[in-house]
Design a protein around this motif. Sequence first.
Motif, PDB file in Angstrom:
ATOM      1  N   LYS A  31      23.514  31.585 100.977  1.00  0.00           N
ATOM      2  CA  LYS A  31      24.931  32.396 102.652  1.00  0.00           C
ATOM      3  C   LYS A  31      26.550  31.423 101.681  1.00  0.00           C
ATOM      4  O   LYS A  31      27.066  32.172 102.089  1.00  0.00           O
ATOM      5  CB  LYS A  31      24.119  31.268 103.189  1.00  0.00           C
ATOM      6  N   GLN A  32      26.211  30.310 101.218  1.00  0.00           N
ATOM      7  CA  GLN A  32      27.900  30.161 100.745  1.00  0.00           C
ATOM      8  C   GLN A  32      28.094  31.081  99.338  1.00  0.00           C
ATOM      9  O   GLN A  32      29.562  30.861 100.469  1.00  0.00           O
ATOM     10  CB  GLN A  32      27.784  28.337 100.320  1.00  0.00           C
ATOM     11  N   GLN A  51      28.236  33.637  99.772  1.00  0.00           N
ATOM     12  CA  GLN A  51      28.455  35.317 100.774  1.00  0.00           C
ATOM     13  C   GLN A  51      29.873  35.014 101.211  1.00  0.00           C
ATOM     14  O   GLN A  51      30.260  35.540 101.754  1.00  0.00           O
ATOM     15  CB  GLN A  51      27.569  35.847 101.329  1.00  0.00           C
ATOM     16  N   SER A  52      29.709  33.947 101.899  1.00  0.00           N
ATOM     17  CA  SER A  52      30.569  33.684 103.030  1.00  0.00           C
ATOM     18  C   SER A  52      31.835  33.407 102.009  1.00  0.00           C
ATOM     19  O   SER A  52      32.562  34.068 102.528  1.00  0.00           O
ATOM     20  CB  SER A  52      30.507  32.518 103.755  1.00  0.00           C
TER      21      SER A  52
END
Length: 157
Positions: free
Chosen positions: A92-93, A95-96
């Motif tokens: 998720k990191q 992707q962000s």
Amino acid sequence: MKKGLISHGVAAQNRKARFDYKIGETIEAGLALIGPEVKSLRAGRATLSEAWAGERDGEMWLFNCYIPEWQAGSFMAKFEPRRPRKLLLHRKQVQSLTGAITREGATLVPLDIHFNERGRAKVLLGLAEGKKKHDKRAAIAARDWQRDKARLMREKG
């Protein structure tokens, strides 16, 4: 702790990054290293002045970070000093950060490499935007004024 080696704390800093960029969000990432690289980092010999982080094949990498070869190492432990090094982040990191880079045009700048309390090498990444020349001049003027003000206060007692 051996003499001159860093067990925890900052091993390398990119001091010019905070002058050249406006740093927004910061993220701490792990760093995939081999043994002699860790020894060289513990000796405090790395350079981050030209380093940057980016996405390649769905993973984040640290590019152009200079970690010199460990002098006491054998010929089996040779490595490329400026090779890309994988950053260890959650999906998720990644992707962000990738979204922020592509959508907002931001840059991922490594601010420092440090060892945490457990002795693991970590990189502090800053999501940055470039400063304009007049912003840099204002920062220089403010810094000079603070230095002069401190000098005047010392002289007057």
